[in-house]
Design a protein around this motif. Structure first.
Motif, mmCIF file in Angstrom:
data_model
loop_
_atom_site.group_PDB
_atom_site.id
_atom_site.type_symbol
_atom_site.label_atom_id
_atom_site.label_comp_id
_atom_site.label_asym_id
_atom_site.label_seq_id
_atom_site.Cartn_x
_atom_site.Cartn_y
_atom_site.Cartn_z
ATOM 1 N N HIS A 1 -13.096 -26.092 -27.717
ATOM 2 C CA HIS A 1 -12.310 -25.345 -28.692
ATOM 3 C C HIS A 1 -12.924 -25.525 -30.067
ATOM 4 O O HIS A 1 -13.141 -26.651 -30.498
ATOM 5 N N SER A 2 -13.208 -24.412 -30.730
ATOM 6 C CA SER A 2 -13.806 -24.515 -32.058
ATOM 7 C C SER A 2 -12.726 -24.477 -33.138
ATOM 8 O O SER A 2 -11.702 -23.820 -32.984
ATOM 9 N N LEU A 3 -13.000 -25.205 -34.196
ATOM 10 C CA LEU A 3 -12.077 -25.291 -35.323
ATOM 11 C C LEU A 3 -12.917 -25.410 -36.583
ATOM 12 O O LEU A 3 -13.619 -26.402 -36.765
ATOM 13 N N GLY A 4 -12.866 -24.386 -37.427
ATOM 14 C CA GLY A 4 -13.603 -24.415 -38.676
ATOM 15 C C GLY A 4 -12.965 -25.374 -39.674
ATOM 16 O O GLY A 4 -11.834 -25.820 -39.484
ATOM 17 N N GLU A 5 -13.694 -25.668 -40.741
ATOM 18 C CA GLU A 5 -13.209 -26.628 -41.740
ATOM 19 C C GLU A 5 -11.890 -26.173 -42.368
ATOM 20 O O GLU A 5 -10.948 -26.954 -42.488
ATOM 21 N N PHE A 6 -11.817 -24.909 -42.771
ATOM 22 C CA PHE A 6 -10.587 -24.419 -43.397
ATOM 23 C C PHE A 6 -9.445 -24.387 -42.385
ATOM 24 O O PHE A 6 -8.325 -24.781 -42.705
ATOM 25 N N GLU A 7 -9.730 -23.952 -41.163
ATOM 26 C CA GLU A 7 -8.704 -23.968 -40.114
ATOM 27 C C GLU A 7 -8.196 -25.391 -39.891
ATOM 28 O O GLU A 7 -6.998 -25.609 -39.701
ATOM 29 N N GLU A 8 -9.101 -26.353 -39.915
ATOM 30 C CA GLU A 8 -8.701 -27.749 -39.717
ATOM 31 C C GLU A 8 -7.714 -28.185 -40.806
ATOM 32 O O GLU A 8 -6.704 -28.821 -40.521
ATOM 33 N N LEU A 9 -8.004 -27.832 -42.045
ATOM 34 C CA LEU A 9 -7.103 -28.190 -43.144
ATOM 35 C C LEU A 9 -5.744 -27.522 -42.986
ATOM 36 O O LEU A 9 -4.702 -28.159 -43.186
ATOM 37 N N VAL A 10 -5.735 -26.255 -42.611
ATOM 38 C CA VAL A 10 -4.470 -25.537 -42.404
ATOM 39 C C VAL A 10 -3.708 -26.162 -41.238
ATOM 40 O O VAL A 10 -2.501 -26.399 -41.330
ATOM 41 N N LEU A 11 -4.409 -26.467 -40.151
ATOM 42 C CA LEU A 11 -3.756 -27.073 -38.992
ATOM 43 C C LEU A 11 -3.193 -28.452 -39.322
ATOM 44 O O LEU A 11 -2.107 -28.812 -38.863
ATOM 45 N N LEU A 12 -3.904 -29.212 -40.143
ATOM 46 C CA LEU A 12 -3.381 -30.511 -40.584
ATOM 47 C C LEU A 12 -2.075 -30.337 -41.360
ATOM 48 O O LEU A 12 -1.124 -31.114 -41.190
ATOM 49 N N MET A 13 -2.014 -29.312 -42.202
ATOM 50 C CA MET A 13 -0.780 -29.049 -42.966
ATOM 51 C C MET A 13 0.354 -28.602 -42.049
ATOM 52 O O MET A 13 1.503 -28.990 -42.245
ATOM 53 N N ARG B 1 -4.509 -32.010 -29.724
ATOM 54 C CA ARG B 1 -5.709 -32.555 -29.059
ATOM 55 C C ARG B 1 -6.970 -32.154 -29.810
ATOM 56 O O ARG B 1 -7.879 -32.973 -29.983
ATOM 57 N N VAL B 2 -7.028 -30.914 -30.274
ATOM 58 C CA VAL B 2 -8.190 -30.454 -31.028
ATOM 59 C C VAL B 2 -8.330 -31.251 -32.321
ATOM 60 O O VAL B 2 -9.424 -31.680 -32.682
ATOM 61 N N LEU B 3 -7.214 -31.481 -33.029
ATOM 62 C CA LEU B 3 -7.253 -32.301 -34.246
ATOM 63 C C LEU B 3 -7.704 -33.722 -33.931
ATOM 64 O O LEU B 3 -8.509 -34.296 -34.667
ATOM 65 N N ASP B 4 -7.176 -34.287 -32.858
ATOM 66 C CA ASP B 4 -7.571 -35.645 -32.459
ATOM 67 C C ASP B 4 -9.072 -35.712 -32.175
ATOM 68 O O ASP B 4 -9.740 -36.674 -32.567
ATOM 69 N N ASN B 5 -9.594 -34.697 -31.498
ATOM 70 C CA ASN B 5 -11.029 -34.664 -31.198
ATOM 71 C C ASN B 5 -11.854 -34.539 -32.475
ATOM 72 O O ASN B 5 -12.897 -35.189 -32.609
ATOM 73 N N GLN B 6 -11.409 -33.700 -33.414
ATOM 74 C CA GLN B 6 -12.109 -33.550 -34.693
ATOM 75 C C GLN B 6 -12.128 -34.888 -35.436
ATOM 76 O O GLN B 6 -13.144 -35.284 -35.990
ATOM 77 N N TYR B 7 -10.976 -35.564 -35.455
ATOM 78 C CA TYR B 7 -10.870 -36.853 -36.133
ATOM 79 C C TYR B 7 -11.827 -37.870 -35.500
ATOM 80 O O TYR B 7 -12.552 -38.583 -36.205
ATOM 81 N N ALA B 8 -11.836 -37.938 -34.168
ATOM 82 C CA ALA B 8 -12.708 -38.890 -33.469
ATOM 83 C C ALA B 8 -14.181 -38.584 -33.749
ATOM 84 O O ALA B 8 -14.975 -39.499 -33.990
ATOM 85 N N LEU B 9 -14.533 -37.303 -33.733
ATOM 86 C CA LEU B 9 -15.913 -36.915 -33.998
ATOM 87 C C LEU B 9 -16.327 -37.292 -35.414
ATOM 88 O O LEU B 9 -17.364 -37.929 -35.624
ATOM 89 N N ARG B 10 -15.511 -36.931 -36.401
ATOM 90 C CA ARG B 10 -15.840 -37.227 -37.796
ATOM 91 C C ARG B 10 -15.912 -38.738 -38.026
ATOM 92 O O ARG B 10 -16.791 -39.223 -38.745
ATOM 93 N N THR B 11 -14.996 -39.485 -37.437
ATOM 94 C CA THR B 11 -14.981 -40.934 -37.599
ATOM 95 C C THR B 11 -16.230 -41.564 -36.984
ATOM 96 O O THR B 11 -16.850 -42.440 -37.593
ATOM 97 N N SER B 12 -16.610 -41.104 -35.796
ATOM 98 C CA SER B 12 -17.796 -41.685 -35.143
ATOM 99 C C SER B 12 -19.062 -41.403 -35.950
ATOM 100 O O SER B 12 -19.929 -42.260 -36.050
ATOM 101 N N ILE B 13 -19.156 -40.218 -36.526
ATOM 102 C CA ILE B 13 -20.322 -39.896 -37.357
ATOM 103 C C ILE B 13 -20.291 -40.716 -38.643
ATOM 104 O O ILE B 13 -21.306 -41.275 -39.061
ATOM 105 N N TYR B 14 -19.127 -40.819 -39.258
ATOM 106 C CA TYR B 14 -18.996 -41.598 -40.493
ATOM 107 C C TYR B 14 -19.399 -43.052 -40.260
ATOM 108 O O TYR B 14 -20.054 -43.669 -41.097
ATOM 109 N N GLN B 15 -19.029 -43.593 -39.130
ATOM 110 C CA GLN B 15 -19.337 -44.994 -38.828
ATOM 111 C C GLN B 15 -20.830 -45.232 -38.617
ATOM 112 O O GLN B 15 -21.278 -46.368 -38.627
ATOM 113 N N GLN B 16 -21.602 -44.177 -38.441
ATOM 114 C CA GLN B 16 -23.056 -44.303 -38.297
ATOM 115 C C GLN B 16 -23.764 -44.458 -39.628
ATOM 116 O O GLN B 16 -24.945 -44.803 -39.669
ATOM 117 N N ILE B 17 -23.054 -44.224 -40.707
ATOM 118 C CA ILE B 17 -23.666 -44.352 -42.032
ATOM 119 C C ILE B 17 -23.976 -45.835 -42.268
ATOM 120 O O ILE B 17 -23.088 -46.681 -42.171
#
Length: 108
Positions: free
Chosen positions: A4-16, A86-102
């Motif tokens: 399931h794809s979720l763009g950045e703006f869609e993600e922000l709207v879905l979070l709200m 579930r899509v939000l949870d997956n986005q969060y997990a993906l962003r967190t895993s990438i952030y932790q690689q810094i």
């Protein structure tokens, strides 16, 4: 498994939508995002994102009652679905895993 794809703006709207569970509507989402982002957003962009996410099954909508305050028009409320969560949870997990690689870099 379907991706399931979720763009950045869609993600922000879905979070709200999720943050205002079952009481989210266009103007409320708009005002909250403008406050958080510190910039103006077009209400049409909110409505397009909500419609797109409803078609994807990430949110569901319902109409509120008719009010004189709104000139006899009904407010459309949105709620996140299980799939949307579930899509939000997956986005969060993906962003967190990438952030932790810094690497730990000091800029001082």
């Amino acid at each position: 498994m379907i991706e399931h794809s979720l763009g950045e703006f869609e993600e922000l709207v879905l979070l709200m939508v999720a943050a205002h569970h079952d009481e989210a509507y266009g103007v409320l989402i708009l005002e909250n995002l403008e406050e958080k982002l510190g910039k103006k957003i077009n209400i049409s962009a909110i409505h397009v994102a909500l419609k797109r996410m409803e078609n994807k099954g990430f949110v569901k909508s319902r109409f509120g009652g008719i009010t004189n305050e709104r000139g006899g028009r009904r407010k459309k409320f949105y709620a996140i679905t299980a799939l949307g969560k579930r899509v939000l949870d997956n986005q969060y997990a993906l962003r967190t895993s990438i952030y932790q690689q810094i690497p730990k870099i000091s800029f001082s």
